[in-house]
Design a protein around this motif. Structure first.
Motif, PDB file in Angstrom:
ATOM      1  N   GLY A 280      63.734  17.138  32.555  1.00  0.00           N
ATOM      2  CA  GLY A 280      64.195  18.206  31.684  1.00  0.00           C
ATOM      3  C   GLY A 280      65.060  17.721  30.542  1.00  0.00           C
ATOM      4  N   HIS A 281      65.560  16.483  30.626  1.00  0.00           N
ATOM      5  CA  HIS A 281      66.414  15.942  29.572  1.00  0.00           C
ATOM      6  C   HIS A 281      65.657  15.054  28.593  1.00  0.00           C
ATOM      7  CE1 HIS A 281      70.098  17.439  31.452  1.00  0.00           C
ATOM      8  NE2 HIS A 281      69.601  17.021  32.613  1.00  0.00           N
ATOM      9  N   ILE A 282      64.346  14.929  28.771  1.00  0.00           N
ATOM     10  CA  ILE A 282      63.539  14.140  27.839  1.00  0.00           C
ATOM     11  C   ILE A 282      63.480  14.857  26.498  1.00  0.00           C
ATOM     12  CG2 ILE A 282      61.240  13.232  27.344  1.00  0.00           C
ATOM     13  CD1 ILE A 282      60.815  12.870  30.333  1.00  0.00           C
ATOM     14  N   THR A 283      63.825  14.145  25.444  1.00  0.00           N
ATOM     15  CA  THR A 283      63.767  14.723  24.097  1.00  0.00           C
ATOM     16  C   THR A 283      62.514  14.221  23.401  1.00  0.00           C
ATOM     17  OG1 THR A 283      65.111  12.892  23.259  1.00  0.00           O
ATOM     18  CG2 THR A 283      66.266  14.904  23.914  1.00  0.00           C
ATOM     19  N   SER A 284      61.672  15.149  23.016  1.00  0.00           N
ATOM     20  CA  SER A 284      60.400  14.799  22.390  1.00  0.00           C
ATOM     21  C   SER A 284      59.848  16.023  21.693  1.00  0.00           C
ATOM     22  CB  SER A 284      59.412  14.288  23.444  1.00  0.00           C
ATOM     23  OG  SER A 284      58.118  14.154  22.905  1.00  0.00           O
ATOM     24  N   SER A 285      58.866  15.792  20.850  1.00  0.00           N
ATOM     25  CA  SER A 285      58.209  16.913  20.175  1.00  0.00           C
ATOM     26  C   SER A 285      57.313  17.689  21.133  1.00  0.00           C
ATOM     27  CB  SER A 285      57.377  16.398  18.994  1.00  0.00           C
ATOM     28  OG  SER A 285      56.394  15.468  19.448  1.00  0.00           O
ATOM     29  N   GLN A 286      57.008  17.064  22.301  1.00  0.00           N
ATOM     30  CA  GLN A 286      56.163  17.717  23.304  1.00  0.00           C
ATOM     31  C   GLN A 286      57.012  18.545  24.261  1.00  0.00           C
ATOM     32  OE1 GLN A 286      52.936  17.627  23.179  1.00  0.00           O
ATOM     33  NE2 GLN A 286      52.794  16.100  21.543  1.00  0.00           N
ATOM     34  N   PRO A 287      56.479  19.643  24.775  1.00  0.00           N
ATOM     35  CA  PRO A 287      57.214  20.445  25.765  1.00  0.00           C
ATOM     36  C   PRO A 287      57.518  19.617  27.014  1.00  0.00           C
ATOM     37  CG  PRO A 287      55.311  21.650  24.918  1.00  0.00           C
ATOM     38  CD  PRO A 287      55.181  20.249  24.415  1.00  0.00           C
ATOM     39  N   ALA A 288      58.626  19.924  27.682  1.00  0.00           N
ATOM     40  CA  ALA A 288      59.047  19.139  28.848  1.00  0.00           C
ATOM     41  C   ALA A 288      58.044  19.207  29.983  1.00  0.00           C
ATOM     42  CB  ALA A 288      60.417  19.633  29.316  1.00  0.00           C
ATOM     43  N   TRP A 289      57.340  20.352  30.126  1.00  0.00           N
ATOM     44  CA  TRP A 289      56.431  20.497  31.256  1.00  0.00           C
ATOM     45  C   TRP A 289      55.282  19.500  31.188  1.00  0.00           C
ATOM     46  CZ3 TRP A 289      51.376  21.466  30.129  1.00  0.00           C
ATOM     47  CH2 TRP A 289      51.081  22.057  28.901  1.00  0.00           C
ATOM     48  N   ILE A 290      54.936  19.034  29.996  1.00  0.00           N
ATOM     49  CA  ILE A 290      53.847  18.063  29.859  1.00  0.00           C
ATOM     50  C   ILE A 290      54.192  16.767  30.582  1.00  0.00           C
ATOM     51  CG2 ILE A 290      52.656  16.570  28.199  1.00  0.00           C
ATOM     52  CD1 ILE A 290      52.569  18.867  26.277  1.00  0.00           C
ATOM     53  N   TYR A 291      55.470  16.378  30.558  1.00  0.00           N
ATOM     54  CA  TYR A 291      55.877  15.116  31.177  1.00  0.00           C
ATOM     55  C   TYR A 291      55.818  15.179  32.697  1.00  0.00           C
ATOM     56  CZ  TYR A 291      57.271  13.724  26.527  1.00  0.00           C
ATOM     57  OH  TYR A 291      57.253  13.392  25.186  1.00  0.00           O
ATOM     58  N   ILE A 292      55.899  16.379  33.255  1.00  0.00           N
ATOM     59  CA  ILE A 292      55.730  16.509  34.707  1.00  0.00           C
ATOM     60  C   ILE A 292      54.331  16.047  35.102  1.00  0.00           C
ATOM     61  CG2 ILE A 292      55.604  18.151  36.623  1.00  0.00           C
ATOM     62  CD1 ILE A 292      57.706  19.822  35.218  1.00  0.00           C
ATOM     63  N   PHE A 293      53.335  16.498  34.331  1.00  0.00           N
ATOM     64  CA  PHE A 293      51.955  16.109  34.626  1.00  0.00           C
ATOM     65  C   PHE A 293      51.719  14.635  34.318  1.00  0.00           C
ATOM     66  CE2 PHE A 293      51.697  20.674  34.184  1.00  0.00           C
ATOM     67  CZ  PHE A 293      50.790  21.039  35.176  1.00  0.00           C
ATOM     68  N   LEU A 294      52.298  14.140  33.222  1.00  0.00           N
ATOM     69  CA  LEU A 294      52.097  12.747  32.841  1.00  0.00           C
ATOM     70  C   LEU A 294      52.722  11.786  33.860  1.00  0.00           C
ATOM     71  CD1 LEU A 294      52.707  12.892  28.973  1.00  0.00           C
ATOM     72  CD2 LEU A 294      50.531  12.636  30.160  1.00  0.00           C
ATOM     73  N   ILE A 295      53.966  12.072  34.267  1.00  0.00           N
ATOM     74  CA  ILE A 295      54.674  11.173  35.170  1.00  0.00           C
ATOM     75  C   ILE A 295      54.096  11.226  36.582  1.00  0.00           C
ATOM     76  CG2 ILE A 295      56.893  10.715  36.274  1.00  0.00           C
ATOM     77  CD1 ILE A 295      58.222  11.654  33.657  1.00  0.00           C
ATOM     78  N   PHE A 296      53.994  12.439  37.127  1.00  0.00           N
ATOM     79  CA  PHE A 296      53.489  12.533  38.490  1.00  0.00           C
ATOM     80  C   PHE A 296      51.997  12.224  38.564  1.00  0.00           C
ATOM     81  CE2 PHE A 296      57.394  15.031  38.831  1.00  0.00           C
ATOM     82  CZ  PHE A 296      57.924  14.494  39.990  1.00  0.00           C
ATOM     83  N   GLY A 297      51.278  12.519  37.487  1.00  0.00           N
ATOM     84  CA  GLY A 297      49.862  12.151  37.445  1.00  0.00           C
ATOM     85  C   GLY A 297      49.681  10.644  37.452  1.00  0.00           C
ATOM     86  N   ALA A 298      50.542   9.928  36.691  1.00  0.00           N
ATOM     87  CA  ALA A 298      50.465   8.467  36.648  1.00  0.00           C
ATOM     88  C   ALA A 298      50.817   7.866  38.007  1.00  0.00           C
ATOM     89  CB  ALA A 298      51.410   7.932  35.572  1.00  0.00           C
ATOM     90  N   ILE A 299      51.818   8.433  38.679  1.00  0.00           N
ATOM     91  CA  ILE A 299      52.196   7.945  40.011  1.00  0.00           C
ATOM     92  C   ILE A 299      51.049   8.155  41.003  1.00  0.00           C
ATOM     93  CG2 ILE A 299      53.749   8.319  41.978  1.00  0.00           C
ATOM     94  CD1 ILE A 299      55.938   9.033  39.940  1.00  0.00           C
ATOM     95  N   SER A 300      50.435   9.337  40.948  1.00  0.00           N
ATOM     96  CA  SER A 300      49.318   9.634  41.851  1.00  0.00           C
ATOM     97  C   SER A 300      48.142   8.702  41.589  1.00  0.00           C
ATOM     98  CB  SER A 300      48.870  11.092  41.682  1.00  0.00           C
ATOM     99  OG  SER A 300      49.923  11.980  42.008  1.00  0.00           O
ATOM    100  N   LEU A 301      47.864   8.438  40.303  1.00  0.00           N
ATOM    101  CA  LEU A 301      46.759   7.546  39.951  1.00  0.00           C
ATOM    102  C   LEU A 301      47.019   6.124  40.458  1.00  0.00           C
ATOM    103  CD1 LEU A 301      44.112   7.012  38.458  1.00  0.00           C
ATOM    104  CD2 LEU A 301      45.449   6.623  36.370  1.00  0.00           C
TER     105      LEU A 301
END
Length: 218
Positions: free
Chosen positions: A4-25
């Protein structure tokens, strides 16, 4: 949460999928690379332990994994009432909710033969996807906030699922009773011999329809 503290032009919810998706992969790749698909190929077991592991798997009368596609098991799958009952159950259950994991456990315990088990599982997944497609279509915007069509679809879905559960149970129960009656003809003195035969046939990658010693898990 740190995400939730990630600062980016992308919405924070996108990083949930990116991070946990990468871990799952990454975990999936490691699991695929190092976990054996058969007890006989487990590198962390010695020869005696592999034999014991195979014998334990044999007792469920379903055999071990086989990579050879068997056409006769495909036709058995299409003719087996359980296949279509599970298919309809999946559609009915998936319209209101996600329940395909429960049905996959049914497939795992009551279907034998590698080809037949994989095809039956495929039917369950297809039924789930069909239900997932149908479900959202029942929420009609003009019916807000009550969504009458959606409520009706949910009730129908659960009713169909419940009916198919009853039909499946009665079908497997009747098959078990029929096989018990047939086994009784041979007398109790041959029960151990028939048990051994059922286990041996299970290791030959035949289906539950071919193995008279197989009993459905109810």
């Amino acid at each position: 949460m740190l995400i939730g503290h990630i600062t980016s032009s992308q919405p924070a919810w996108i990083y949930i999928f990116l991070i946990f998706g990468a871990i799952s992969l990454a975990w999936g790749i490691l699991f695929l690379a190092f976990m054996p698909d058969l007890p006989s190929t487990a590198r962390f077991l010695n020869e005696r332990e592999r034999i014991v592991a195979v014998e334990r798997v044999a007792t469920n009368r379903q055999g071990v994994k086989n990579h050879h596609f068997k056409a006769y098991q495909m036709w058995q799958c299409l003719r087996d009432p359980k296949t279509w009952i599970l298919f309809v159950m999946s559609i009915g259950a998936q319209i209101p909710s996600a329940a395909h994991y429960s049905f996959m456990s049914i497939v795992s315990g009551n279907v034998a033969g590698y080809t037949k088990k994989q095809l039956t599982g495929a039917f369950v997944y297809v039924g789930c996807y069909i239900g997932n497609i149908i479900g959202p279509q029942t929420f009609i915007e003009t019916e807000a906030p009550f969504y009458t069509s959606a409520y009706i679809a949910i009730l129908i879905g659960y009713s169909v699922e419940t009916l198919m559960v009853i039909v499946l149970y009665l079908y497997m129960w009747s098959v078990n009773r029929k096989r018990d009656r047939e086994a009784a003809v041979y007398g109790s003195g041959l029960s151990a011999e028939r048990e051994k035969e059922a286990i041996e046939r299970g290791m030959q990658d035949v289906t539950e329809l071919d193995k008279k010693g197989f009993r459905y898990v109810l």
